[in-house]
Design a protein around this motif. Structure first.
Motif, PDB file in Angstrom:
ATOM      1  N   MET A  42       0.842  -1.190   0.000  1.00  0.00           N
ATOM      2  CA  MET A  42       0.000   0.000   0.000  1.00  0.00           C
ATOM      3  C   MET A  42       0.880   1.244   0.000  1.00  0.00           C
ATOM      4  N   ALA A  43       0.522   2.203  -0.824  1.00  0.00           N
ATOM      5  CA  ALA A  43       1.302   3.433  -0.947  1.00  0.00           C
ATOM      6  C   ALA A  43       1.103   4.317   0.279  1.00  0.00           C
ATOM      7  N   THR A  44       2.178   4.991   0.665  1.00  0.00           N
ATOM      8  CA  THR A  44       2.075   5.954   1.755  1.00  0.00           C
ATOM      9  C   THR A  44       1.477   7.243   1.206  1.00  0.00           C
ATOM     10  N   GLY A  45       1.122   8.157   2.102  1.00  0.00           N
ATOM     11  CA  GLY A  45       0.599   9.453   1.660  1.00  0.00           C
ATOM     12  C   GLY A  45       1.583  10.200   0.787  1.00  0.00           C
TER      13      GLY A  45
ATOM     14  N   GLU B 116       3.967   8.870  -1.099  1.00  0.00           N
ATOM     15  CA  GLU B 116       4.044   8.214  -2.406  1.00  0.00           C
ATOM     16  C   GLU B 116       2.833   8.552  -3.258  1.00  0.00           C
ATOM     17  N   SER B 117       1.666   8.614  -2.622  1.00  0.00           N
ATOM     18  CA  SER B 117       0.435   8.894  -3.362  1.00  0.00           C
ATOM     19  C   SER B 117       0.430  10.304  -3.946  1.00  0.00           C
ATOM     20  N   ILE B 118       0.728  11.310  -3.124  1.00  0.00           N
ATOM     21  CA  ILE B 118       0.712  12.686  -3.622  1.00  0.00           C
ATOM     22  C   ILE B 118       1.836  12.879  -4.638  1.00  0.00           C
TER      23      ILE B 118
ATOM     24  N   ILE C 236       1.376  14.147  -8.519  1.00  0.00           N
ATOM     25  CA  ILE C 236       2.128  15.286  -9.062  1.00  0.00           C
ATOM     26  C   ILE C 236       2.895  14.860 -10.313  1.00  0.00           C
ATOM     27  N   ARG C 237       3.586  13.720 -10.248  1.00  0.00           N
ATOM     28  CA  ARG C 237       4.360  13.252 -11.404  1.00  0.00           C
ATOM     29  C   ARG C 237       3.451  12.979 -12.594  1.00  0.00           C
TER      30      ARG C 237
ATOM     31  N   VAL D  64       9.882  14.499  -3.849  1.00  0.00           N
ATOM     32  CA  VAL D  64       8.444  14.499  -3.568  1.00  0.00           C
ATOM     33  C   VAL D  64       7.761  13.503  -4.508  1.00  0.00           C
ATOM     34  N   GLU D  65       8.089  13.577  -5.786  1.00  0.00           N
ATOM     35  CA  GLU D  65       7.475  12.681  -6.768  1.00  0.00           C
ATOM     36  C   GLU D  65       7.783  11.217  -6.482  1.00  0.00           C
ATOM     37  N   ARG D  66       8.956  10.932  -5.950  1.00  0.00           N
ATOM     38  CA  ARG D  66       9.332   9.551  -5.627  1.00  0.00           C
ATOM     39  C   ARG D  66       8.805   9.096  -4.269  1.00  0.00           C
ATOM     40  N   GLY D  67       8.152   9.991  -3.541  1.00  0.00           N
ATOM     41  CA  GLY D  67       7.597   9.633  -2.244  1.00  0.00           C
ATOM     42  C   GLY D  67       8.597   9.666  -1.107  1.00  0.00           C
TER      43      GLY D  67
END
Length: 71
Positions: A1-4, A6-8, A12-13, A40-43
């Motif tokens: 499951m993606a973290t917050g 990773e999701s945002i 963005i990416r 940020v894009e890579r989480g």
């Protein structure tokens, strides 16, 4: 499951690349470094709400202007 983060970052990416924008263009508009936006894009970093809104507003506005010119 993606973290917050990773999701945002993924949102963005996806929006940035879908708009055809470079990391440099978006980072410059957001007043930050390419390295920070990339992380940020890579989480790796969770952006502040203010930063995320600024980036997403820039991408959205760019897309709206681009589509408006194409019409």
């Amino acid at each position: 499951m993606a973290t917050g983060a990773e999701s945002i970052g993924a949102v963005i990416r996806e929006m940035r690349t879908g708009a055809g924008l470079t990391l440099k263009a978006v980072a410059s508009n957001a007043g930050t470094s390419i390295a920070y936006l990339s992380k940020v894009e890579r989480g790796e970093f969770f952006p502040s709400r203010e930063y995320a809104v600024k980036v997403l507003n820039f991408i959205t506005t760019y897309e709206m202007n681009r589509k408006g010119k194409a019409a």
